[in-house]
Write an enzyme that holds these catalytic residues in place. Sequence first.
Site, PDB file in Angstrom:
ATOM      1  N   TYR A   1      -1.698  -9.709  -5.005  1.00  0.00           N
ATOM      2  CA  TYR A   1      -0.290  -9.802  -4.585  1.00  0.00           C
ATOM      3  C   TYR A   1       0.178 -11.261  -4.593  1.00  0.00           C
ATOM      4  O   TYR A   1       0.745 -11.734  -3.607  1.00  0.00           O
ATOM      5  CB  TYR A   1      -0.090  -9.192  -3.190  1.00  0.00           C
TER       6      TYR A   1
ATOM      7  N   ASP B   1      -7.748  11.085   3.339  1.00  0.00           N
ATOM      8  CA  ASP B   1      -8.109   9.781   2.777  1.00  0.00           C
ATOM      9  C   ASP B   1      -8.684   8.947   3.913  1.00  0.00           C
ATOM     10  O   ASP B   1      -7.963   8.371   4.724  1.00  0.00           O
ATOM     11  CB  ASP B   1      -6.868   9.110   2.177  1.00  0.00           C
TER      12      ASP B   1
ATOM     13  N   LYS C   1     -14.467   1.443   1.012  1.00  0.00           N
ATOM     14  CA  LYS C   1     -14.583   0.267   1.879  1.00  0.00           C
ATOM     15  C   LYS C   1     -15.943   0.156   2.577  1.00  0.00           C
ATOM     16  O   LYS C   1     -16.859  -0.442   2.041  1.00  0.00           O
ATOM     17  CB  LYS C   1     -13.442   0.278   2.893  1.00  0.00           C
TER      18      LYS C   1
ATOM     19  N   TYR D   1      -0.503   4.992   2.611  1.00  0.00           N
ATOM     20  CA  TYR D   1      -0.992   4.086   1.571  1.00  0.00           C
ATOM     21  C   TYR D   1      -2.301   4.658   1.034  1.00  0.00           C
ATOM     22  O   TYR D   1      -3.210   4.970   1.811  1.00  0.00           O
ATOM     23  CB  TYR D   1      -1.236   2.667   2.111  1.00  0.00           C
TER      24      TYR D   1
HETATM   25  N1  PLP Z   1      -6.797   4.529   0.722  1.00  0.00           N
HETATM   26  C1  PLP Z   1      -6.579   3.858   1.851  1.00  0.00           C
HETATM   27  C2  PLP Z   1      -6.266   4.614   3.100  1.00  0.00           C
HETATM   28  C3  PLP Z   1      -6.648   2.454   1.868  1.00  0.00           C
HETATM   29  O1  PLP Z   1      -6.410   1.794   3.008  1.00  0.00           O
HETATM   30  C4  PLP Z   1      -6.981   1.786   0.669  1.00  0.00           C
HETATM   31  C5  PLP Z   1      -7.068   0.310   0.648  1.00  0.00           C
HETATM   32  O2  PLP Z   1      -6.678  -0.386   1.545  1.00  0.00           O
HETATM   33  C6  PLP Z   1      -7.195   2.540  -0.487  1.00  0.00           C
HETATM   34  C7  PLP Z   1      -7.109   3.905  -0.436  1.00  0.00           C
HETATM   35  C8  PLP Z   1      -7.522   1.842  -1.793  1.00  0.00           C
HETATM   36  O3  PLP Z   1      -8.803   1.351  -1.782  1.00  0.00           O
HETATM   37  P1  PLP Z   1      -9.252   0.236  -2.860  1.00  0.00           P
HETATM   38  O4  PLP Z   1      -8.517  -1.013  -2.496  1.00  0.00           O
HETATM   39  O5  PLP Z   1     -10.734   0.155  -2.688  1.00  0.00           O
HETATM   40  O6  PLP Z   1      -8.867   0.748  -4.190  1.00  0.00           O
END
Ligand code: PLP
Length: 426
Positions: free
Chosen positions: A18, A246, A275, A146
Site C-alpha cells: 500500500y 474466514d 497467518k 475483509y
Molecule cells: N482474511 C482475513 C480475515 C484477513 O485478515 C486477511 C489478511 O489480513 C486475509 C484474509 C488475507 O490474508 P493474506 O494477507 O495472507 O493473503
Amino acid sequence: MDTVQLLAFDRAHLWHPYASTINPPPVNPVASARGTRITLADGTELIDALSSWWCMCHGHNHPRIVEAINAQLEKFAQVMFAGFTHEPAVRLARLLLESTPAGMEQVFFADSGSVAVECAAKMAIQYQLAAGRSTRQVLASVRGGYHGDTAGAMALSDPDGMHQMFRGILARHHFAPQPVTPFGGNWDPGDFQPMEELLDRHGNEIAAVILEPVFQGANAMRFYHPQYLRELRRACDERGILLIFDEVATGFGRLGKFFAAEFAGVSPDIMCVGKGLTGGAITLAAVAATGKVAETISSGSPGKFMHGPTFMANPLACAAGCASLELFREYNWQGRVRAIESQLKRELAGLRNLPNVRDTRVLGAVGVVELARTPEPEAVQRVVKETGVWLRPFGPWLYTMPPFITEPDEITRIVQAMAKAAALRS
Ligand code: PLP
C-alpha cells in the site's frame, strides 16, 4: 551492502505494501527479530505490537519453529504436491483437524490467506454444481468485511472499502449490513433480519455465505455478537447454503478461543486459516472442509477440486506449522491471552478521556482505539517508535495484536505509545 545503500536501493526500486514509489513512506531496515522484539540495523529495538501483521503468535524466531524448519531443510525444501505427499503435510493436517470445530475432515493447503479464501469460494461453487444447484454462482457476505487482496477475495470484502476502484474486474456478490450487536452486548434479534431477508430474496443464486467470525478485522476493527453466527448457521442450513468462516485473522488463539467459531458453538462447512498457522514464520494457509463438502465435490463433475498451487503444502512451511501447533499444546497460551486481555482492557480504558478517542475495545489479544480524526500513518509511526514500539494505524484505528508472550511491562509501553499517537494532531 551498507544500510545507506540498502535504503537507497529500496527507495528507488522496491514497492512496499500500500505504498507510493514517488513518495514512499520511510521503512526501517531490520537486522534481526526475536520474541517480542524487532532489532533495526542501528540497534534500535522495537516491541512488535502487531505480531507482524497478526501472525507471530509465539513471538519472532521461536527456537522450536526455527529448529523444525532447519531439520526439514536438511531433507527437502519443496516438492510438488500432485503425486507426492510428505510427513510435515500429513502431521500438520492431523494437528489442524484435531483443533478445528467439529465436522472438519479434509484439508487443502494454500499459499496465503487470500488464496485460501479463493479456494473456499471455488469449493462452494463446485459443491453447489455437484449438488445440482447450478444457479448458485455467487456468494453473500456482510459489509465491513475483509478477505484479502486477490480479485476473488477483494470481491468478497466490504464493497465500500479500499477495493472500490477495482469494481470492473470484481464479481458481484450480495452484502447484508454489518452485524450491529457488539460482542458482550444484549443480542438484538432484529440484527439478523437483513441477512435473513437477503437469503430469502437471493437464496437460489447464493452458494455460500462467507464472513469473519466475531471479529471484523482490517475493514472494521470491531467485535460482534456470536448469536449472529448461530442465526446464520440456521439460516444457511434451511436453504442449502454453505457457511464459510474466514478465520485467517481470528484463528490460533487471537481472540482467546483457539478459533472464533467456538464463541458461537457452531461449525462452518468450510473454514480458511492462515497467518498464525506457521506461528507466523513462513507463508502458509489452509482450507478445511466437512466430509460432506468434499464428497459432494468429488462425486460431481469433473470429480475433483479444481485448484492446485505450485507451492501447495510446502514442506518447510508445514514443518513450521507442526512446530507451532505443538507449541500451542505445551504452554498456557489461554492464560497469556487472558492476561493480555485484562491488562489491555484496564489500561486502554484510561485513553477514553482523550479528546480524539471515540472508543476503545478489547477481546483476547486484540486492543483497538478508535479515533475521531484519522491520523497520518507516518506521524503515528514516528511517535510510537520513540516509545520503542512498532504500530501501524489503519484508517481511524490504532490497534495492537501483540504476540502472546508479550510481558506486562511491554503491554504498558504499547498502551503508552497508543496514547501518544492518539494525542497527535491530524
Ligand atoms: N482474511 C482475513 C480475515 C484477513 O485478515 C486477511 C489478511 O489480513 C486475509 C484474509 C488475507 O490474508 P493474506 O494477507 O495472507 O493473503
